[in-house]
Structure formats: structure tokens, C-alpha cells
Design a protein around this motif. Sequence first.
Motif, mmCIF file in Angstrom:
data_model
loop_
_atom_site.group_PDB
_atom_site.id
_atom_site.type_symbol
_atom_site.label_atom_id
_atom_site.label_comp_id
_atom_site.label_asym_id
_atom_site.label_seq_id
_atom_site.Cartn_x
_atom_site.Cartn_y
_atom_site.Cartn_z
ATOM 1 N N THR A 52 5.959 7.680 -13.478
ATOM 2 C CA THR A 52 4.655 7.229 -12.999
ATOM 3 C C THR A 52 4.029 8.165 -11.971
ATOM 4 O O THR A 52 2.820 8.172 -11.812
ATOM 5 C CB THR A 52 4.752 5.832 -12.372
ATOM 6 O OG1 THR A 52 5.643 5.885 -11.253
ATOM 7 C CG2 THR A 52 5.222 4.809 -13.388
ATOM 8 N N GLY A 53 4.858 8.916 -11.255
ATOM 9 C CA GLY A 53 4.345 9.820 -10.246
ATOM 10 C C GLY A 53 3.915 9.139 -8.952
ATOM 11 O O GLY A 53 3.216 9.744 -8.143
ATOM 12 N N ILE A 54 4.354 7.903 -8.734
ATOM 13 C CA ILE A 54 3.980 7.197 -7.505
ATOM 14 C C ILE A 54 4.733 7.789 -6.316
ATOM 15 O O ILE A 54 5.775 8.416 -6.482
ATOM 16 C CB ILE A 54 4.283 5.686 -7.603
ATOM 17 C CG1 ILE A 54 5.790 5.461 -7.765
ATOM 18 C CG2 ILE A 54 3.504 5.029 -8.703
ATOM 19 C CD1 ILE A 54 6.205 4.022 -7.595
ATOM 20 N N PRO A 55 4.235 7.592 -5.103
ATOM 21 C CA PRO A 55 4.999 8.004 -3.925
ATOM 22 C C PRO A 55 6.317 7.230 -3.868
ATOM 23 O O PRO A 55 6.390 6.067 -4.254
ATOM 24 C CB PRO A 55 4.100 7.613 -2.756
ATOM 25 C CG PRO A 55 2.742 7.503 -3.329
ATOM 26 C CD PRO A 55 2.913 7.080 -4.753
ATOM 27 N N ARG A 56 7.371 7.882 -3.405
ATOM 28 C CA ARG A 56 8.702 7.252 -3.436
ATOM 29 C C ARG A 56 8.755 5.957 -2.636
ATOM 30 O O ARG A 56 9.504 5.065 -2.966
ATOM 31 C CB ARG A 56 9.770 8.225 -2.984
ATOM 32 C CG ARG A 56 9.617 8.699 -1.578
ATOM 33 C CD ARG A 56 10.693 9.706 -1.226
ATOM 34 N NE ARG A 56 10.516 10.224 0.098
ATOM 35 C CZ ARG A 56 9.968 11.396 0.379
ATOM 36 N NH1 ARG A 56 9.548 12.142 -0.588
ATOM 37 N NH2 ARG A 56 9.846 11.803 1.619
ATOM 38 N N ARG A 57 7.969 5.842 -1.604
ATOM 39 C CA ARG A 57 7.990 4.615 -0.792
ATOM 40 C C ARG A 57 7.304 3.445 -1.486
ATOM 41 O O ARG A 57 7.415 2.314 -1.026
ATOM 42 C CB ARG A 57 7.325 4.865 0.550
ATOM 43 C CG ARG A 57 8.154 5.753 1.427
ATOM 44 C CD ARG A 57 7.484 5.977 2.760
ATOM 45 N NE ARG A 57 8.248 6.919 3.545
ATOM 46 C CZ ARG A 57 8.726 6.657 4.747
ATOM 47 N NH1 ARG A 57 8.518 5.491 5.292
ATOM 48 N NH2 ARG A 57 9.403 7.565 5.389
ATOM 49 N N ASP A 58 6.610 3.691 -2.582
ATOM 50 C CA ASP A 58 5.909 2.629 -3.303
ATOM 51 C C ASP A 58 6.690 2.107 -4.505
ATOM 52 O O ASP A 58 6.125 1.453 -5.375
ATOM 53 C CB ASP A 58 4.537 3.119 -3.773
ATOM 54 C CG ASP A 58 3.584 3.330 -2.610
ATOM 55 O OD1 ASP A 58 3.841 2.771 -1.530
ATOM 56 O OD2 ASP A 58 2.590 4.053 -2.793
#
Length: 74
Positions: free
Chosen positions: A45-51
Motif C-alpha cells: 500500500t505504501g502507507i507510512p509505517r506508523r499507520d
Amino acid sequence: MARGELTNTQWTVLEPLLPKDKKPGRPPTWTRRQLADGIRFRVRTGIPRRDLPAEYEPWDRVYDLFRRWQRNGT
């Protein structure tokens, strides 16, 4: 099983290819399969790791495992 997670067949193929944990001690809180699914979700997905969604938590453990595998060539 949620969309995008490893199936049992896929996991049985992938698991022997992953490095074994070398640390003795208490059993892990999160399964390697959960962490691998978290890594795959983040990469896909390429989301930020914290999300990362709650089922892949904690994000820092997922990231730590990803970096270790990345550094050793896994």
C-alpha cells in the motif's frame, strides 16, 4: 482472512525460507505470520509505517523485522 493476507498454502511455502529466530527466552507476542502480513501490507500500500492497521501492530516491531530482513538479504 482479510484480503491481501497470506493463505495457509502460501505461508507453508514461505515459512521455511525465512530465517529462524536465534534468541532463547519467552515466546514471542506476535506470530511471524502476522508480522510478515504487516510487512507485505505496508509494502503493497505504501502507507507510512506508523499507520499500519491494528491487526498488524505494533508498527515498530513490524518495521524492525523488515529492516533486519532487508539488511541480511532475506
